[in-house]
Design an enzyme around this catalytic site. Structure first.
Site, PDB file in Angstrom:
ATOM      1  N   LYS A 209      56.735 -97.519 -53.468  1.00 28.64           N
ATOM      2  CA  LYS A 209      55.117 -97.708 -52.970  1.00 28.64           C
ATOM      3  C   LYS A 209      55.234 -97.018 -51.710  1.00 28.64           C
ATOM      4  O   LYS A 209      53.863 -96.089 -51.535  1.00 28.64           O
ATOM      5  CB  LYS A 209      54.974 -98.518 -52.946  1.00 28.64           C
ATOM      6  CG  LYS A 209      53.486 -99.380 -52.595  1.00 28.64           C
ATOM      7  CD  LYS A 209      53.649-100.586 -52.225  1.00 28.64           C
ATOM      8  CE  LYS A 209      51.656-100.859 -52.018  1.00 28.64           C
ATOM      9  NZ  LYS A 209      51.387-102.372 -52.094  1.00 28.64           N
ATOM     10  N   GLU A 215      66.638 -96.097 -47.739  1.00 26.74           N
ATOM     11  CA  GLU A 215      66.961 -96.387 -49.296  1.00 26.74           C
ATOM     12  C   GLU A 215      67.046 -95.539 -50.423  1.00 26.74           C
ATOM     13  O   GLU A 215      67.767 -94.763 -50.409  1.00 26.74           O
ATOM     14  CB  GLU A 215      68.079 -98.134 -49.485  1.00 26.74           C
ATOM     15  CG  GLU A 215      68.739 -99.120 -48.515  1.00 26.74           C
ATOM     16  CD  GLU A 215      67.605 -99.773 -47.526  1.00 26.74           C
ATOM     17  OE1 GLU A 215      65.942 -99.324 -46.902  1.00 26.74           O
ATOM     18  OE2 GLU A 215      67.623-100.987 -47.282  1.00 26.74           O
ATOM     19  N   GLY A 270      54.604-104.588 -54.092  1.00 29.64           N
ATOM     20  CA  GLY A 270      55.967-104.685 -54.545  1.00 29.64           C
ATOM     21  C   GLY A 270      55.837-105.688 -55.566  1.00 29.64           C
ATOM     22  O   GLY A 270      56.625-104.814 -56.429  1.00 29.64           O
ATOM     23  N   ARG A 271      56.540-106.233 -55.080  1.00 30.31           N
ATOM     24  CA  ARG A 271      57.013-107.552 -55.910  1.00 30.31           C
ATOM     25  C   ARG A 271      56.535-107.918 -57.374  1.00 30.31           C
ATOM     26  O   ARG A 271      56.740-108.975 -57.554  1.00 30.31           O
ATOM     27  CB  ARG A 271      57.603-108.712 -55.257  1.00 30.31           C
ATOM     28  CG  ARG A 271      56.797-109.834 -54.443  1.00 30.31           C
ATOM     29  CD  ARG A 271      57.225-110.752 -53.341  1.00 30.31           C
ATOM     30  NE  ARG A 271      56.213-110.807 -52.627  1.00 30.31           N
ATOM     31  CZ  ARG A 271      55.582-110.608 -51.534  1.00 30.31           C
ATOM     32  NH1 ARG A 271      56.250-108.981 -51.192  1.00 30.31           N
ATOM     33  NH2 ARG A 271      54.941-111.242 -50.641  1.00 30.31           N
ATOM     34  N   GLU A 356      59.928-114.222 -51.164  1.00 31.31           N
ATOM     35  CA  GLU A 356      59.501-113.097 -50.127  1.00 31.31           C
ATOM     36  C   GLU A 356      58.109-114.126 -50.247  1.00 31.31           C
ATOM     37  O   GLU A 356      57.496-113.288 -49.363  1.00 31.31           O
ATOM     38  CB  GLU A 356      59.718-111.629 -50.662  1.00 31.31           C
ATOM     39  CG  GLU A 356      58.972-110.239 -49.752  1.00 31.31           C
ATOM     40  CD  GLU A 356      59.721-109.640 -50.590  1.00 31.31           C
ATOM     41  OE1 GLU A 356      61.077-108.980 -50.742  1.00 31.31           O
ATOM     42  OE2 GLU A 356      58.803-108.373 -50.801  1.00 31.31           O
ATOM     43  N   HIS A 387      81.094-122.748 -65.559  1.00 22.87           N
ATOM     44  CA  HIS A 387      82.001-123.499 -65.561  1.00 22.87           C
ATOM     45  C   HIS A 387      82.363-122.662 -63.966  1.00 22.87           C
ATOM     46  O   HIS A 387      83.305-121.851 -63.482  1.00 22.87           O
ATOM     47  CB  HIS A 387      82.979-121.902 -66.716  1.00 22.87           C
ATOM     48  CG  HIS A 387      82.627-121.978 -67.869  1.00 22.87           C
ATOM     49  ND1 HIS A 387      83.447-122.930 -67.832  1.00 22.87           N
ATOM     50  CD2 HIS A 387      81.971-122.051 -68.671  1.00 22.87           C
ATOM     51  CE1 HIS A 387      83.486-123.189 -68.974  1.00 22.87           C
ATOM     52  NE2 HIS A 387      82.207-122.475 -69.661  1.00 22.87           N
ATOM     53  N   LYS A 515      63.000-102.717 -42.494  1.00 20.04           N
ATOM     54  CA  LYS A 515      62.804-101.516 -42.317  1.00 20.04           C
ATOM     55  C   LYS A 515      62.701-100.632 -41.042  1.00 20.04           C
ATOM     56  O   LYS A 515      63.154 -99.711 -41.136  1.00 20.04           O
ATOM     57  CB  LYS A 515      61.498-101.257 -43.051  1.00 20.04           C
ATOM     58  CG  LYS A 515      61.502-101.553 -44.321  1.00 20.04           C
ATOM     59  CD  LYS A 515      60.884-100.901 -45.686  1.00 20.04           C
ATOM     60  CE  LYS A 515      60.381-101.988 -47.025  1.00 20.04           C
ATOM     61  NZ  LYS A 515      59.594-100.873 -47.836  1.00 20.04           N
TER      62      LYS A 515
HETATM   63  C1  G6Q Z   1      57.898-106.545 -52.688  1.00 22.17           C
HETATM   64  C2  G6Q Z   1      58.857-105.463 -50.972  1.00 22.17           C
HETATM   65  C3  G6Q Z   1      59.505-105.023 -51.065  1.00 22.17           C
HETATM   66  C4  G6Q Z   1      59.216-103.723 -51.647  1.00 22.17           C
HETATM   67  C5  G6Q Z   1      60.453-102.218 -51.208  1.00 22.17           C
HETATM   68  C6  G6Q Z   1      60.667-101.174 -51.204  1.00 22.17           C
HETATM   69  O1  G6Q Z   1      56.874-107.294 -52.433  1.00 22.17           O
HETATM   70  O2  G6Q Z   1      57.275-105.113 -50.230  1.00 22.17           O
HETATM   71  O3  G6Q Z   1      61.056-105.877 -51.997  1.00 22.17           O
HETATM   72  O4  G6Q Z   1      59.229-103.561 -52.438  1.00 22.17           O
HETATM   73  O5  G6Q Z   1      61.198-102.465 -49.817  1.00 22.17           O
HETATM   74  O6  G6Q Z   1      59.508-101.068 -50.749  1.00 22.17           O
HETATM   75  P1  G6Q Z   1      59.352 -99.069 -51.018  1.00 22.17           P
HETATM   76  O7  G6Q Z   1      58.786 -99.323 -52.906  1.00 22.17           O
HETATM   77  O8  G6Q Z   1      57.982 -98.805 -50.688  1.00 22.17           O
HETATM   78  O9  G6Q Z   1      59.984 -97.875 -51.465  1.00 22.17           O
END
Ligand code: G6Q
Length: 550
Positions: A209, A215, A270-271, A356, A387, A515
């Site tokens: 996003k 990462e 994002g989620r 989250e 198990h 971050k």
């Molecule tokens: C989701 C969070 C988080 C996000 C990641 C990746 O709701 O905000 O999990 O999706 O940190 O972020 P980017 O898509 O900006 O790389």
């Protein structure tokens, strides 16, 4: 603005608390004895799925209490605010409109007075055409070979959703395509995937996003270098890298052509983004038509949630049952156990979605909350969990409500496995509820011919108190549509919980903190200077790391 009210100060909350006190005097087995029709009364059908709440502490009176609380807290108003584009993500000043991405109605959806549907339609068309080009071979790699491998590089919301869906819908996989998901900055993750793909036949999707996540960008640049080591010319990047982002400037800086960018918007969290262009890896894996089916399933759940009275509203009941265990029965965790190998990434996905969103300790007015918010979500597919950690579910000291999810039909060649799998699903929810009494255990031990002394010694260890609640989700078939329904039900459950708890579910300052921190220590690791800027533990560990790596 969303309502602000501490739920625990309302009369409806106290009524519910009181109701639970008396309900807990009975066992779940008692409740079934009192009313043998519990299944008929407390199970609900949506699309090709049955959600059975009857093995929970739940009666009609409980549901009446839930509804009273919902009315007191103006939950209807919050639900409308979610769907109509009100800026309910107040700390980020954003609307929350993942539901708009799957809205099949003809109603305008306004953000700042502008209808967002044309933008959504434009990106969907772009995704559809691109998917078609890749699958048909109109889109070819730099040596004119067809794309065979899709590598989605993203993390968190830009990884967990599409990965979970792609895994779940493996039987719908497009012939000739293999998909990989790389999220961890640990070099093993990307390097292991690169061993399985060929540069001339690989499409990298950089899903971020912000397009600044450490990462993802590290993995993206490494993938780019790897590709260029083989392709030798930057002009070939255009056929092998596409971006999904809200940040055009950064995408261009990376070297991805603007035409290869699929946008989404700040009103998609994002989620909750798998329904947006972030779902491109899904469309490329299972075909655009199936991606649309997934959206249509979510739309079924959206309509159900928005228009069904609370008494019969599945996500509302999921939320209230779960909240009640936390607040009135002392539960601190919930377990999600899919009896489906294809759903093996569902629990990690839900972990993020729930924890989250509702792992917060500040109320909407900025004051601390003095009651529990999100519990821990955990789990593994059944039967594997049986198990391992099921011991604790059956005989541990904690109350851990469980969601059991099973799929009736399977499409693999080993059809005789399915009844075995399902028999475990049914047996476990029943055993968790009924337990095993002293009398039954004694009879078993006597049958084995054990001496009385030995029986007395073993008896307490072999008794199962039972009375562990669970909700069963029985899905006819794991189609894209049914999966869309299931995911959206959970999304709305999370929303209801946030509303009742008077917290903001759509920000994630804890993630943002991570971050910031990541970029602070890195220069210290790369520098030869001794590190003294932290506490003695952190300084000591960093110094040790530096020594060890030599
Ligand atoms: C989701 C969070 C988080 C996000 C990641 C990746 O709701 O905000 O999990 O999706 O940190 O972020 P980017 O898509 O900006 O790389």
């Amino acid at each position: 603005m969303l309502p602000r009210q501490n739920p625990t100060t309302t009369v409806a909350w106290h009524l519910l608390a009181k109701h639970y006190l008396s309900l807990r005097q009975h066992t779940l087995v008692d409740l079934f004895q009192q009313d043998p029709n519990r299944f008929d009364k407390l199970s609900y059908r949506i699309e090709k799925m049955v959600v059975d709440f009857s093995k929970n502490y739940l009666t009609q009176e409980t549901i009446d209490c839930f509804v009273k609380l919902a009315r007191t807290l103006n939950l209807n108003q919050s639900i409308e605010a979610l769907f109509n584009g009100t800026r309910i993500n107040e700390t980020e000043d954003r609307a929350v409109l993942h539901t708009a991405l799957r809205d099949l109605s003809n109603t305008k959806i306004l953000v700042d007075g502008n209808d967002i549907r044309p933008d959504i339609a434009r990106v969907k068309k772009q995704m559809k055409q691109f998917t078609h080009k890749v699958h048909s071979g109109t889109w070819l790699g730099y040596t004119k070979k067809k794309i065979k491998y899709i590598v989605n590089i993203g993390i968190g919301g830009s990884d967990l959703g599409p990965q979970m869906v792609t895994e779940a819908l493996k039987p719908f996989m497009q012939k000739g395509i293999t998909s990989y998901f790389v999220s961890n900055v640990d070099g093993y993750h990307l390097s292991q995937v690169l061993e399985h793909v060929k540069p001339a036949e690989t499409l990298f999707i950089i899903a971020s996003k912000t397009f600044t996540t450490q990462e993802t960008m590290t993995n993206a640049y490494s993938a780019r270098s790897w590709f260029l080591q083989h392709a030798h010319n930057e002009k070939h990047i255009v056929k092998h890298f596409v971006a999904i982002s809200t940040n055009k400037q950064e995408v261009v800086k990376f070297g991805i052509a603007p035409d290869n960018m699929f946008v989404f918007w700040d009103w998609v969290g994002g989620r909750f983004s798998l329904w947006s262009a972030i779902g491109l890896s899904i469309a490329l894996s299972i075909g655009y038509k199936n991606f649309e089916e997934l959206l249509s399933g979510a739309y079924v759940a959206d309509k159900h949630f928005r228009f069904t009275p609370f008494e019969h509203n599945i996500p509302f009941l999921m939320a209230m049952i779960s909240l009640s265990y936390t607040h009135f029965c002392g539960a601190t965790a919930e377990v999600v156990i899919p009896y489906s190998q294809l759903l093996h990434r569902l629990t990690p996905y839900l972990q993020q979605a729930c924890m989250e969103s509702n792992g917060k300790s500040v109320a909407r007015d900025g004051t601390p909350v003095h009651y529990p918010t999100s519990g821990v979500i955990w789990g593994e597919p059944g039967t594997n969990g049986q198990h391992a950690f099921f011991q604790m579910l059956h005989q541990g000291t904690s109350l851990i409500p469980a969601d059991f999810i099973a799929v009736v039909k399977s499409h693999n060649s080993l059809q005789h496995h399915q009844p075995i799998l399902l028999s475990n699903f049914f047996a476990q929810t029943e055993a968790l509820m009924t337990g095993k009494s002293e009398a039954v255990v004694r009879a078993e031990l006597e049958k084995q011919g054990l001496a009385e002394l030995m029986i007395q010694k073993l008896l307490p260890h072999k008794v199962f108190k039972g009375n562990h609640p669970s909700t069963s989700f029985l899905i006819e078939d794991l189609t894209p549509k049914n999966l869309g329904v299931l995911i959206a039900l959970y999304e709305h459950k999370i929303f209801v919980q946030g509303c009742v708890l008077n917290i903001f579910s759509f920000d994630q300052w804890g993630v943002e903190l991570g971050k910031q921190l990541a970029n602070k220590i890195l220069p210290e690791l790369l520098s030869a200077k001794p590190v003294r800027t932290h506490d003695s533990s952190t300084n000591g560990l960093i110094q040790t790391y530096k020594k060890m790596r030599k």
